[in-house]
Design an enzyme around this catalytic site. Sequence first.
Site, PDB file in Angstrom:
ATOM      1  N   HIS A 116       0.851  -1.189   0.000  1.00 51.48           N
ATOM      2  CA  HIS A 116       0.000   0.000   0.000  1.00 51.48           C
ATOM      3  C   HIS A 116       0.883   1.234   0.000  1.00 51.48           C
ATOM      4  O   HIS A 116       2.084   1.160   0.327  1.00 51.48           O
ATOM      5  CB  HIS A 116      -0.899   0.016   1.235  1.00 51.48           C
ATOM      6  CG  HIS A 116      -0.135   0.259   2.509  1.00 51.48           C
ATOM      7  ND1 HIS A 116       0.583  -0.722   3.137  1.00 51.48           N
ATOM      8  CD2 HIS A 116       0.038   1.388   3.242  1.00 51.48           C
ATOM      9  CE1 HIS A 116       1.165  -0.229   4.213  1.00 51.48           C
ATOM     10  NE2 HIS A 116       0.847   1.058   4.296  1.00 51.48           N
TER      11      HIS A 116
ATOM     12  N   SER B 151       1.351   5.325   1.290  1.00 53.71           N
ATOM     13  CA  SER B 151       0.937   6.388   2.217  1.00 53.71           C
ATOM     14  C   SER B 151       2.122   7.322   2.406  1.00 53.71           C
ATOM     15  O   SER B 151       2.582   7.934   1.449  1.00 53.71           O
ATOM     16  CB  SER B 151       0.455   5.782   3.543  1.00 53.71           C
ATOM     17  OG  SER B 151       1.476   4.972   4.112  1.00 53.71           O
TER      18      SER B 151
ATOM     19  N   HIS C  92       4.726  -5.968  34.483  1.00 52.91           N
ATOM     20  CA  HIS C  92       4.421  -5.020  33.410  1.00 52.91           C
ATOM     21  C   HIS C  92       5.732  -4.486  32.843  1.00 52.91           C
ATOM     22  O   HIS C  92       6.766  -4.496  33.509  1.00 52.91           O
ATOM     23  CB  HIS C  92       3.549  -3.872  33.920  1.00 52.91           C
ATOM     24  CG  HIS C  92       4.231  -3.026  34.954  1.00 52.91           C
ATOM     25  ND1 HIS C  92       4.374  -3.431  36.259  1.00 52.91           N
ATOM     26  CD2 HIS C  92       4.824  -1.798  34.862  1.00 52.91           C
ATOM     27  CE1 HIS C  92       5.008  -2.498  36.949  1.00 52.91           C
ATOM     28  NE2 HIS C  92       5.294  -1.498  36.122  1.00 52.91           N
TER      29      HIS C  92
ATOM     30  N   SER D 232       8.205  -1.597  30.831  1.00 50.87           N
ATOM     31  CA  SER D 232       8.503  -0.185  30.594  1.00 50.87           C
ATOM     32  C   SER D 232      10.029  -0.063  30.546  1.00 50.87           C
ATOM     33  O   SER D 232      10.716  -0.986  30.120  1.00 50.87           O
ATOM     34  CB  SER D 232       7.894   0.685  31.704  1.00 50.87           C
ATOM     35  OG  SER D 232       8.105   2.045  31.411  1.00 50.87           O
TER      36      SER D 232
END
Length: 895
Positions: free
Chosen positions: A436, A438, A578, A580
């Site tokens: 595509h 863009s 988590h 980070s």
Amino acid sequence: MQKMVELLALGDKCREGASGASVLAGSCLADNRLNLDVYPDGCCRFLQLFKERQGEVVQVEFLRLSSNDCLLGSTLSILPHLKHIKSLVLKGGHARDKFGSCQHGSLTSLPPDIGNLRCLTHLDLSFNSLSTLPSCILHLPSLRMLLVSHNSLVALPEDFGSLSKLTYFSAMKNQLRDLPQSIGELAVLQDLDLSENALEFLPEEVGNLHNCTELDLSGNCLSSIPDSLANLKSLRRLHLHSNLLVTIPASLASLPNLSRLDLQNNCLRAVPPEIQTSPFVHLRGNPLGETEPSSHADESSAAGLRRLFLASGEDSFTVTPEGCKVVLACGIHFYFPPGAASDRLRIYFRTLTPDPQWVKLRHHDVLLSRVLELQPHGVKFQQEVQIWMPYAFPQTLHQHEVVVRTFSGQNWSDLRTRVEQKRKSKKHVAHCSVLHFSWFLVVSRLVQNECQVPTEGTLLFSSVDPNIKVTFPPGVTEDTRSVKLQVLPVSAEEIQEFTAGAECRASPLLCLSQNSLVDFLRPVRIQLPLPPGVTGLNLDRSRLHLLHGDMEGQTWDDITSQVVLELTHLYAVFEVTHFSWYWLWYTTKTYIGGIAKKVYERLRMYQVNFIVLQRKKDPEQVLLQCVPKHKVDPVLKKLQNRYRGPEPSDMVQMFEGEQFFAAFERGISIDMDRPDCIGGRLSFIFYSHLKNMKEIYVTSPVDRKGQAVKGQVSFYRGTVPEGIPEDASRRRNRPDSLWLATLPIKLPRLKPHWGEKPGPLNDLSFPPLNLGNAETGYLTQTNLLSIARRVGADWQTIGLNLGLTYQQIERIGYNNREDLDKQILDMLFSWAQQNMEDPDCVSKLITAMKESGRQDIADEVETIIELGRQKYKESIRRVGLEQESSTEDSAIAVM
């Protein structure tokens, strides 16, 4: 026979001078080859060999000698005895002058007996002093390749066509004004290079070179070319750039094998439609040297596709189901394979300056290119389209990788990218494949390691620092998720510089991310190396801090007490759920989060200064430079002997890769033809590790009426407002302003003009000067003007022989590019100003004119000097100063 005896004696004499020279000379003889051009005493070694091993030397088939050798004349007499020689190279250019330019060899002719070398097929006489082609060359029966480039040839012999076996001929960089008609008799000639000569027309007989595949006529004075060139059915490449062509025959478009026709830098008033629409025509623009796709896997399928070279002013091209290869003027390449487009499709393109509000660079990303926009947005192709985007290669960016990033309309994502380097242009390009269109740009990011985490768990290592690893236990997730790991090494020197304390140390900076918003079901185990200099033996746990970074909130939190920190001799291990940023610090500081935030900002932000300096000898020449904060003082100290000017500006916070502009306000303008000039403003892209420096000439578009002009140089981001506010200097560096800095400059008063009558030769101004002295004769300003009128397009050669540097010559040509007379005057008077104190400057001028092939000007200068000497003698005779010397001469005669 007597000649041979003398030469052998010379070999003896040459051998006597150095111990072991004979052994060295003998080591140069390898089978049937003698490569002696790499030795300063190559001819001496040749004479030794001929004396000691004559039987072997006469069997040599390949011989290379430097024509900068002082013994070349003696060596030439032996060459006709090498009856078996096939390749003979007598090139100059092996020695260089103090300015770094190649010195031409001393060869001006060849012995007549050279024509008897019946086996000679390759002859290279480049970088010599030939003014005519030696007649013996025309008698070489087997000659196939002849190179006489970088000589002083003004014509070729009328019977040049007698070289019936010649397949390659190069006479580049000579002074040829025309070609003999017999050139059309070179029936087997395949490659003809006549570039950078003074050809004004071509004979019709050139069209008889039916086997010619490449013809280079660039850099001449051709105003037209014969229609007979359309007969060259074998021609593949025709170079006609940098001539005076007004029109070209439309029949060239019908040449069946032509793959490249270069017509850049001509005076074309009209181009036939057949030429304009031909895919092999290059009218203007500057594409990369290679036209084929770099991917070897696609070269076979790309064979036979039409090529489109787009000019700098074009903004679209058409893709058909047959596919094509496209090269934009900015160097971007496309490859549309057959079947990629189901119907004819018009593609529009443009390159944009990245807007920081739109192009959101991630932490530690470095921008390497402008944004490429391709329309229509979101168009789907049946097969992947390949894109090659040039980029600025960041030499000093360690632990970074280059990727192409695309914008879908909502967010940016990285494409699988392969980095390549063009073989011819040496430029770096980033290659990707897309389905595509863009927006696309090239960035450098921290090296990224990625893996898929299944329910069974896995292990992820860092390729930057193998000591960093992340362990995912079984049951860590219900659904497979993707995890990315990036590492930024931080040296101990950087930490000490930023914190101004030797007690602070830090581990590499670790960034972990995933494609899920849900925390892991089980703790993930992370291993980080201890900071440099810290081991389990000397560790003080009270000084060890584990920091967690939140880049959205720009905070660093000390989470040491929130995790179980296991320590080994070399590593710290902890568990989290988590992802980070994580950073391990070892310090006595208590507010560790604030220190980490400060260091992190310094690692990704740059404080820069802008410097505007004027040359002391030429205040209209202004140096613009952007330097990091810590380099300001060394740069100013280095330049203070040559420049003067304002102090550096205030410091500016700037992202690496950000574009900014510089413009001269209050009636002082930048030359619009500079390649890095956009809308009258000088364009910079800031890279902390590159030299952001421009040196330009500043001129006023209005008549200053002899008065000095005050102005200012303004630096700013983004689009410049139409009206320049008077209080620009007071607004600089404000967060809500585009202005970065404004520095004052002051241009000098205009200098008086030469002469009293206006004209092209009187437009340049220089202080009064006289060259020479009263006894040997002066060259006055009027004399120099007279000499300048006789100089023509060869002024650059004369300037180089006078001792001007290539940089000076290029600057003179650029500053006066529309006026040849001003180029000549500027060159001549610049040299005169630099050498007016030299007592031998006039003799140097005469020598330079002779070396440049301008004996006529040299004779004129000698006539002027002789008249000056006569006037001097007459003047001292009138005042009676010559009487005493005349009496002494008479007395000597009587004795």
